[in-house]
Enzyme design. Structure first.
Site, PDB file in Angstrom:
ATOM      1  N   ASP A 103       0.799  -1.237   0.000  1.00  0.00           N
ATOM      2  CA  ASP A 103       0.000   0.000   0.000  1.00  0.00           C
ATOM      3  C   ASP A 103       0.821   1.272   0.000  1.00  0.00           C
ATOM      4  O   ASP A 103       0.293   2.351   0.216  1.00  0.00           O
ATOM      5  CB  ASP A 103      -0.972  -0.002   1.191  1.00  0.00           C
ATOM      6  CG  ASP A 103      -0.316   0.430   2.480  1.00  0.00           C
ATOM      7  OD1 ASP A 103       0.873   0.118   2.677  1.00  0.00           O
ATOM      8  OD2 ASP A 103      -0.984   1.083   3.296  1.00  0.00           O
ATOM      9  N   GLU A 104       2.121   1.151  -0.234  1.00  0.00           N
ATOM     10  CA  GLU A 104       2.995   2.309  -0.082  1.00  0.00           C
ATOM     11  C   GLU A 104       3.966   2.409  -1.247  1.00  0.00           C
ATOM     12  O   GLU A 104       4.529   1.398  -1.655  1.00  0.00           O
ATOM     13  CB  GLU A 104       3.844   2.053   1.165  1.00  0.00           C
ATOM     14  CG  GLU A 104       3.861   3.130   2.186  1.00  0.00           C
ATOM     15  CD  GLU A 104       4.793   2.713   3.312  1.00  0.00           C
ATOM     16  OE1 GLU A 104       5.820   3.359   3.479  1.00  0.00           O
ATOM     17  OE2 GLU A 104       4.488   1.724   4.001  1.00  0.00           O
TER      18      GLU A 104
HETATM   19  N1  DCP Z   1       0.416  -5.048   7.656  1.00  0.00           N
HETATM   20  C1  DCP Z   1       0.762  -6.317   8.070  1.00  0.00           C
HETATM   21  N2  DCP Z   1       1.552  -6.488   9.176  1.00  0.00           N
HETATM   22  C2  DCP Z   1       1.994  -5.415   9.860  1.00  0.00           C
HETATM   23  C3  DCP Z   1       1.671  -4.125   9.443  1.00  0.00           C
HETATM   24  C4  DCP Z   1       0.877  -3.990   8.328  1.00  0.00           C
HETATM   25  O1  DCP Z   1       0.362  -7.299   7.456  1.00  0.00           O
HETATM   26  N3  DCP Z   1       2.754  -5.586  10.945  1.00  0.00           N
HETATM   27  C5  DCP Z   1      -0.468  -4.899   6.486  1.00  0.00           C
HETATM   28  C6  DCP Z   1      -1.825  -4.449   6.906  1.00  0.00           C
HETATM   29  C7  DCP Z   1      -1.918  -3.023   6.489  1.00  0.00           C
HETATM   30  C8  DCP Z   1      -0.949  -2.946   5.347  1.00  0.00           C
HETATM   31  O2  DCP Z   1       0.047  -3.939   5.597  1.00  0.00           O
HETATM   32  O3  DCP Z   1      -3.234  -2.662   6.115  1.00  0.00           O
HETATM   33  C9  DCP Z   1      -0.301  -1.592   5.196  1.00  0.00           C
HETATM   34  O4  DCP Z   1       0.480  -1.267   6.326  1.00  0.00           O
HETATM   35  P1  DCP Z   1       0.568   0.191   6.906  1.00  0.00           P
HETATM   36  O5  DCP Z   1       1.688   0.213   7.891  1.00  0.00           O
HETATM   37  O6  DCP Z   1       0.578   1.195   5.813  1.00  0.00           O
HETATM   38  O7  DCP Z   1      -0.765   0.338   7.766  1.00  0.00           O
HETATM   39  P2  DCP Z   1      -2.227   0.696   7.314  1.00  0.00           P
HETATM   40  O8  DCP Z   1      -2.313   1.030   5.865  1.00  0.00           O
HETATM   41  O9  DCP Z   1      -3.128  -0.395   7.757  1.00  0.00           O
HETATM   42  O10 DCP Z   1      -2.549   1.963   8.202  1.00  0.00           O
HETATM   43  P3  DCP Z   1      -2.082   3.472   7.996  1.00  0.00           P
HETATM   44  O11 DCP Z   1      -3.336   4.215   7.734  1.00  0.00           O
HETATM   45  O12 DCP Z   1      -1.448   3.849   9.294  1.00  0.00           O
HETATM   46  O13 DCP Z   1      -1.119   3.494   6.842  1.00  0.00           O
HETATM   47 MG    MG Z   2      -0.950   2.358   4.966  1.00  0.00          MG
END
Ligand code: DCP
Ligand code: MG
Length: 351
Positions: A103-104
């Site tokens: 997602d990044e």
């Molecule tokens: N992810 C994962 N294990 C982790 C952290 C994240 O499998 N320890 C997965 C779930 C997240 C995705 O990767 O949805 C993207 O990680 P991010 O750190 O970007 O977190 P989010 O997108 O969920 O939240 P934010 O809004 O803080 O970016």
């Molecule tokens: Mg994210």
């Protein structure tokens, strides 16, 4: 002067789930292992974060903090598709897209002439297009370097954009806590605190030699980061065409039983490597390569077969029957296809 955008989806897995179950909108939702005893939260909606629920937290603890938390299982295939859709949008602005995770990504839009070459406007358009066509929100940071763009993308999360214009970098760094710098984890942060170093500005008081004395090689990086300098380039990943593993045997293989054993071990190795592959790749077309004891090589490839142990056993059997000689090396692999490779090939004829 470079123009870099760092784009990061908001609560990515949870956002995809909520998109597909709109009745969950506005509720505390998490994605993760459901079993109360052993499950772990992977991510959660911002509503759940208000209760203190966080990624990597045991589900049981999360439910204590937020008894109404709705915990959903993973759908990796859906996240992979959403990720590819986002990348396709990025590639409409620049071929210089460096994914960091599903997602990044970093985008170098220095040469992009769309939207009057305004990186902030490009970021806004990307945000709007992802919302319309993928159905999730993203946040973005805009700056002249990777690390500042990444720090900026966090500032107005969720669904926000933050731009650090070059003229504002000195004042931005003045108050920027050291923990925001990549590489400054809990231990380094503690050490910095004991030295009275809280912000990037504090770090600039130390010479490079002093920084290296305290923080080793990382001190050299810190010297530049605290001054706003990060010259790392946005490097698009090379598109891989195939993935394979191979083994040269101590003693040549001669019997069908030996081939089957060899296939089993190789397949385990291949499977592990395929699981670690970046999400954009889809393994297709199994192939096998055999080197006989006279060093002749034969390759067998079958487009219509699945990537299974049985397919590889058959390929190896077929290859072995071509020459009926002892085998000194077996390799197995899969051709890879990617949804975005066609698009990249168009934009980067050198690939
Ligand atoms: N992810 C994962 N294990 C982790 C952290 C994240 O499998 N320890 C997965 C779930 C997240 C995705 O990767 O949805 C993207 O990680 P991010 O750190 O970007 O977190 P989010 O997108 O969920 O939240 P934010 O809004 O803080 O970016
Ligand atoms: Mg994210």
């Amino acid at each position: 002067m470079k123009k870099i955008i760092h784009c990061d989806a908001d609560c990515f897995y949870a956002a995809v789930e909520i998109r597909d179950n709109p009745q969950l909108k506005g509720l505390p939702v998490a994605v993760g292992g459901k079993t109360q005893r052993r499950g772990v939260i992977t991510t959660c909606s911002y509503e759940a974060r208000e209760f203190g629920v966080r990624a990597a937290m045991p589900a049981a603890h999360a439910l204590k903090l937020c008894p109404k938390l709705i915990i959903l299982g993973h759908n990796m295939e859906k996240y992979r598709i959403a990720s590819q859709q986002m990348r396709e949008i990025f590639l409409d602005y620049t071929p210089l897209v460096e994914p960091l995770s599903l997602d990044e990504a970093y985008l170098d839009v220095t040469a992009c002439t769309q939207l009057q070459s305004s990186a902030t406007r490009i970021a806004k358009e990307i945000q709007a297009r992802i919302y319309t066509s993928v159905g999730i929100t993203v946040s973005a940071g805009v700056a002249n370097s990777k690390y500042l763009a990444k720090i900026a993308s966090d500032i107005n999360k969720p669904n926000g954009i933050y731009t650090i214009p070059p003229k504002d970098i000195p004042s931005f760094l003045k108050t920027l806590p050291v923990k925001k710098l990549f590489g400054v984890g809990a231990v380094t942060q503690q050490k910095m605190r004991s030295l009275g170093l809280e912000t990037c500005h504090d770090l600039t008081a130390l010479s490079k030699i002093e920084l290296v004395t305290h923080f080793g090689r990382f001190g050299g990086t810190l010297y530049h980061l605290c001054r706003g300098i990060d010259e790392r380039l946005v490097t698009p990943n090379r598109i891989r065409k195939s993935i394979s593993v191979e083994h040269t045997y101590h003693r040549d293989l001669t019997t069908a039983e030996q081939y089957v054993d060899a296939a089993g071990a190789l397949f385990e190795e291949l499977r592990t490597r395929i699981e670690k592959l970046d999400s954009q790749y889809i393994p297709q077309k199994p192939f096998a390569k055999l080197k006989f004891n006279d060093f002749t090589v034969t390759t067998i490839e079958k487009a219509e077969r699945p990537i299974t142990l049985e397919s590889y056993k058959q390929l190896i059997r077929e290859g072995a029957s071509r020459q009926l000689k002892p085998i000194r090396l077996i390799g197995i692999g899969a051709r890879l296809s990617t949804v975005i490779s066609d698009k990249l090939n168009m934009q980067l004829p050198l690939f």
